[in-house]
Scaffold this motif. Structure first.
Motif, PDB file in Angstrom:
ATOM      1  N   ILE A  86      81.942  52.177  36.316  1.00 38.07           N
ATOM      2  CA  ILE A  86      83.057  51.261  35.562  1.00 38.07           C
ATOM      3  C   ILE A  86      83.820  50.897  36.903  1.00 38.07           C
ATOM      4  O   ILE A  86      84.538  49.626  36.658  1.00 38.07           O
ATOM      5  N   ALA A  87      84.072  51.495  37.979  1.00 37.81           N
ATOM      6  CA  ALA A  87      84.917  51.135  38.850  1.00 37.81           C
ATOM      7  C   ALA A  87      84.408  50.098  39.784  1.00 37.81           C
ATOM      8  O   ALA A  87      85.265  49.168  40.293  1.00 37.81           O
ATOM      9  N   ARG A  88      83.189  49.687  39.981  1.00 36.41           N
ATOM     10  CA  ARG A  88      82.455  48.896  40.552  1.00 36.41           C
ATOM     11  C   ARG A  88      81.621  48.117  39.777  1.00 36.41           C
ATOM     12  O   ARG A  88      80.167  48.122  40.330  1.00 36.41           O
ATOM     13  N   PHE A  89      81.707  47.593  38.651  1.00 35.65           N
ATOM     14  CA  PHE A  89      80.799  47.375  37.675  1.00 35.65           C
ATOM     15  C   PHE A  89      79.766  45.974  38.126  1.00 35.65           C
ATOM     16  O   PHE A  89      78.686  45.731  37.786  1.00 35.65           O
ATOM     17  N   TRP A  90      80.799  45.124  38.724  1.00 36.14           N
ATOM     18  CA  TRP A  90      79.948  43.923  39.407  1.00 36.14           C
ATOM     19  C   TRP A  90      78.902  44.327  40.279  1.00 36.14           C
ATOM     20  O   TRP A  90      77.944  43.486  40.618  1.00 36.14           O
ATOM     21  N   GLN A  91      78.918  45.324  41.113  1.00 37.19           N
ATOM     22  CA  GLN A  91      77.703  45.717  41.853  1.00 37.19           C
ATOM     23  C   GLN A  91      76.363  45.988  41.183  1.00 37.19           C
ATOM     24  O   GLN A  91      75.405  45.804  41.867  1.00 37.19           O
ATOM     25  N   LYS A  92      76.580  46.093  39.772  1.00 33.76           N
ATOM     26  CA  LYS A  92      75.264  46.566  38.847  1.00 33.76           C
ATOM     27  C   LYS A  92      74.373  45.043  38.899  1.00 33.76           C
ATOM     28  O   LYS A  92      73.136  45.255  38.431  1.00 33.76           O
ATOM     29  N   THR A  93      75.147  43.963  39.082  1.00 36.70           N
ATOM     30  CA  THR A  93      74.165  42.793  39.168  1.00 36.70           C
ATOM     31  C   THR A  93      73.462  42.633  40.411  1.00 36.70           C
ATOM     32  O   THR A  93      72.532  41.723  40.650  1.00 36.70           O
TER      33      THR A  93
ATOM     34  N   LEU B 153      82.167  38.470  48.146  1.00 36.48           N
ATOM     35  CA  LEU B 153      83.250  37.879  47.550  1.00 36.48           C
ATOM     36  C   LEU B 153      84.363  38.608  46.929  1.00 36.48           C
ATOM     37  O   LEU B 153      85.436  38.298  47.618  1.00 36.48           O
ATOM     38  N   VAL B 154      84.086  39.877  46.353  1.00 35.65           N
ATOM     39  CA  VAL B 154      85.166  40.530  45.978  1.00 35.65           C
ATOM     40  C   VAL B 154      85.576  41.177  47.075  1.00 35.65           C
ATOM     41  O   VAL B 154      87.030  41.348  46.742  1.00 35.65           O
ATOM     42  N   HIS B 155      85.131  41.612  47.879  1.00 39.89           N
ATOM     43  CA  HIS B 155      85.828  42.369  48.951  1.00 39.89           C
ATOM     44  C   HIS B 155      86.708  41.400  49.776  1.00 39.89           C
ATOM     45  O   HIS B 155      87.748  41.901  49.910  1.00 39.89           O
ATOM     46  N   GLU B 156      86.308  40.172  50.195  1.00 36.76           N
ATOM     47  CA  GLU B 156      87.032  39.357  50.798  1.00 36.76           C
ATOM     48  C   GLU B 156      88.377  39.144  49.910  1.00 36.76           C
ATOM     49  O   GLU B 156      89.523  38.964  50.248  1.00 36.76           O
ATOM     50  N   ALA B 157      88.374  38.798  48.600  1.00 37.94           N
ATOM     51  CA  ALA B 157      89.269  38.435  47.494  1.00 37.94           C
ATOM     52  C   ALA B 157      90.318  39.631  47.502  1.00 37.94           C
ATOM     53  O   ALA B 157      91.537  39.292  47.793  1.00 37.94           O
ATOM     54  N   VAL B 158      89.945  40.932  47.506  1.00 33.96           N
ATOM     55  CA  VAL B 158      90.927  42.006  47.678  1.00 33.96           C
ATOM     56  C   VAL B 158      91.565  42.068  48.759  1.00 33.96           C
ATOM     57  O   VAL B 158      92.780  42.721  48.564  1.00 33.96           O
ATOM     58  N   LYS B 159      91.023  41.601  49.622  1.00 34.59           N
ATOM     59  CA  LYS B 159      91.973  41.699  50.991  1.00 34.59           C
ATOM     60  C   LYS B 159      92.821  40.527  51.207  1.00 34.59           C
ATOM     61  O   LYS B 159      94.180  40.801  51.706  1.00 34.59           O
ATOM     62  N   ASN B 160      92.641  39.515  50.735  1.00 37.26           N
ATOM     63  CA  ASN B 160      93.226  38.242  51.184  1.00 37.26           C
ATOM     64  C   ASN B 160      93.935  37.483  50.031  1.00 37.26           C
ATOM     65  O   ASN B 160      94.674  36.579  50.125  1.00 37.26           O
ATOM     66  N   ASN B 161      93.665  37.879  48.743  1.00 34.87           N
ATOM     67  CA  ASN B 161      93.957  37.131  47.680  1.00 34.87           C
ATOM     68  C   ASN B 161      95.522  37.066  47.553  1.00 34.87           C
ATOM     69  O   ASN B 161      96.402  38.125  47.646  1.00 34.87           O
ATOM     70  N   ARG B 162      96.233  35.934  47.549  1.00 36.81           N
ATOM     71  CA  ARG B 162      97.984  35.829  47.595  1.00 36.81           C
ATOM     72  C   ARG B 162      98.574  36.638  46.470  1.00 36.81           C
ATOM     73  O   ARG B 162      99.656  37.047  46.102  1.00 36.81           O
ATOM     74  N   THR B 163      97.920  36.066  45.216  1.00 35.03           N
ATOM     75  CA  THR B 163      98.612  36.823  43.841  1.00 35.03           C
ATOM     76  C   THR B 163      98.437  38.143  43.914  1.00 35.03           C
ATOM     77  O   THR B 163      99.447  38.778  43.358  1.00 35.03           O
ATOM     78  N   LEU B 164      97.466  38.768  44.454  1.00 35.33           N
ATOM     79  CA  LEU B 164      97.337  40.244  44.509  1.00 35.33           C
ATOM     80  C   LEU B 164      98.488  40.866  45.465  1.00 35.33           C
ATOM     81  O   LEU B 164      99.139  41.840  45.651  1.00 35.33           O
ATOM     82  N   MET B 165      98.559  40.209  46.518  1.00 35.52           N
ATOM     83  CA  MET B 165      99.610  40.391  47.642  1.00 35.52           C
ATOM     84  C   MET B 165     101.104  40.325  46.736  1.00 35.52           C
ATOM     85  O   MET B 165     101.781  41.193  47.096  1.00 35.52           O
ATOM     86  N   GLN B 166     101.282  39.428  46.006  1.00 36.03           N
ATOM     87  CA  GLN B 166     102.522  39.289  45.388  1.00 36.03           C
ATOM     88  C   GLN B 166     102.761  40.602  44.526  1.00 36.03           C
ATOM     89  O   GLN B 166     103.903  41.098  44.262  1.00 36.03           O
ATOM     90  N   ALA B 167     101.568  41.035  43.930  1.00 34.31           N
ATOM     91  CA  ALA B 167     101.712  42.087  43.082  1.00 34.31           C
ATOM     92  C   ALA B 167     101.872  43.550  43.780  1.00 34.31           C
ATOM     93  O   ALA B 167     102.860  44.459  43.584  1.00 34.31           O
TER      94      ALA B 167
END
Length: 504
Positions: free
Chosen positions: A63-70, A78-92
């Motif tokens: 469940i933690a990395r369910f997208w890897q099942k694809t 893409l998910v790895h890069e988004a977690v590092k650089n997404n600005r909305t996540l940085m705000q959180a």
């Protein structure tokens, strides 16, 4: 007990402050309600039909990395890069840092405050005697105030002072403790808000990536059909030149080709727009992907559904969802703040203290003092009680928000389950239909070559084939998107990432 020998000041101290000191040193009280987590009776199973799904305990890593099942490396990158650089996540993450600092402020209220002050004063004075002495005393003073040259005498005095002022408010009725309790709940709520933002980010990246691959697949289908339609045009031209048919077949063939051509710009626009959206989610300007990401996108891998899906019970899913956990922590914080407001109804005890030192010339002066100060807002026209009522209403609002979040979550999960299972049935049916349409188009062209059917039959068969293939491509993308949505609403996607991992 005979108290006649006790000084009056000591007797006043015993009557006034002794009970307060007893409270301080033997346990303060905390006004306001103690928080109790709300209990909700949940159904033991999902209301949606679950054909092809197995209900059991979910593997935490699944469940933690369910997208890897694809099994799509481009999606993983893409998910790895988004977690590092997404600005909305940085705000959180920034809000989480602020909440942690706010808890530190609440904790600081338990300790005394000490202020240090210091000063150096250099004072100069000049003595000028212009009047004529009238007495022997005045004459003597005038002689002392003048030197041999007859000029005024300047005197200088330097004063140095330093002091420490301390104040410590005793948390008699738990106002500070309730404030710390609220700040701790706010911090936990900020954690859950970060996790909720992370879960949404993972889902958004995956959904846009699936949309990109769906557009690319539909473009590929259209281009393949153009080749088939071009061969049908060539066949129609051959029959026209051979005198086996009139020019109608040619015009119909060209109409079919241009109709398909008209769909291609829309598909290319969808590809470009989706790539722009993905770049923004990754914290990049349009098309500013890394070399590795560009290579993975160019490979045009396609995500696929896992062979078997597992879900767990409603209770497990509810405990895992960060938005519900956030709402529960918000309720805990607002409950604690009732105690903060109520503490203003009661006396406040402060221990002030001062230590000062002054040096003037050869004179040193030091002062030390400590005492007790009691303050109590006796009359404010009910303002404090109204603030308590406001906070109670805020707490009630938070409780209803928690209930609504819970109900919405249960609805979302059941909707996602229905959408996934029904789309899967539709995808399977469309797969069979597309296969039949392709075979029918091939047979129709063969019959047209031998003059057994009209060219309009070929056009109908080719259009039907293109339509079914397009619908199948869309349904395949929707099935995988529903898989992503399902495990997003089941509360997956945040467990493997901590807030600190954003900066790695």
């Amino acid at each position: 007990m005979d108290t006649s020998g006790i000084p009056m000041r000591l007797r006043i101290f015993k009557i006034t402050f002794a009970p307060l000191l007893t409270i301080v040193f033997h346990g303060c009280i905390s006004v306001g309600p103690d928080y109790e987590a709300p209990t909700v009776e949940l159904q033991s199973k999902w209301q949606a039909d679950l054909p092809g799904m197995h209900v059991s305990e979910l593997d935490p890593q699944w469940i933690a990395r369910f997208w890897q099942k694809t099994e799509d490396p481009a999606l993983n990158e893409l998910v790895h890069e988004a977690v590092k650089n997404n600005r909305t996540l940085m705000q959180a993450a920034d809000r989480l840092v602020a909440a942690r600092a706010n808890r530190g402020l609440a904790y600081a209220a338990f300790f005394p405050t000490i202020d240090a002050n210091g000063a150096i004063t250099d004072q100069q004075s000049r003595v000028q005697t212009d009047h004529t002495p009238t007495t022997s005393t005045d004459l003597a003073k005038a002689l002392l105030e003048r030197n041999e040259s007859g000029k005024p005498i300047t005197s200088r005095k330097e004063t140095r002072t330093g002091s420490l002022d301390a104040s410590w408010e005793i948390d008699l009725f738990g106002g500070n403790r309730r404030a710390l309790e609220a700040a701790e709940a706010d911090l936990q709520s900020a954690h859950e808000a970060y996790r909720d933002a992370l879960t949404s980010l993972v889902a958004e990246v995956a959904l846009n990536y699936i949309s990109l691959r769906t557009y690319e697949r539909r473009l590929e289908i259209s281009e393949n059909n153009l080749k088939i339609q071009q061969s049908s045009l060539d066949l129609a031209l051959y029959r026209v030149q051979a005198g086996l048919s009139d020019g109608l077949d040619e015009e119909q063939a060209r109409l079919n080709i241009e109709t398909t051509n008209s769909q291609i710009p829309t598909l290319k626009a969808g590809i470009a727009q989706t790539r722009f959206t993905l770049a923004a989610l990754l914290g990049l300007q349009p098309e500013a992907f890394s070399k590795k990401t560009l290579e993975l996108l160019a490979a045009k891998t396609r995500p696929r559904l896992p062979d078997r899906l597992v879900i767990d019970t409603p209770a497990d899913a509810i405990r895992r969802r960060p938005d519900i956990r956030r709402a529960e922590r918000k309720l805990a914080a607002e409950t604690a703040r009732i105690g903060v407001r109520k503490s203003d109804l009661y006396p406040k005890l402060t221990l002030p203290g001062t230590l000062s030192y002054t040096t003037t010339g050869s004179t040193d002066t030091s002062i030390a003092s400590i005492g007790l100060r009691l303050s109590w807002n006796i009359f404010d026209a009910g303002a404090i009680r109204r603030r308590v009522d406001i906070q109670k209403a805020t707490k009630s609002e938070a409780f209803h928000a928690y209930e609504q979040t819970l109900l919405s979550a249960l609805s979302e999960i059941n909707v996602a389950l229905v959408a996934y299972t029904q789309e899967e049935e539709r995808r399977l049916a469309l797969g069979r239909a597309a296969a039949h349409a392709e075979k029918a188009a091939m047979l129709t062209r063969l019959k047209y070559q031998t003059g057994l059917v009209a060219f309009s039959d070929v056009l109908t068969a080719e259009q039907t084939m293109l339509s079914r293939q397009n619908e199948l491509a869309i349904s395949e993308g929707e099935s995988i998107s529903n898989f992503i949505r399902l495990y997003r609403v089941l509360g997956g996607g945040w467990q493997s990432y901590a807030p600190e991992e954003r900066a790695r």
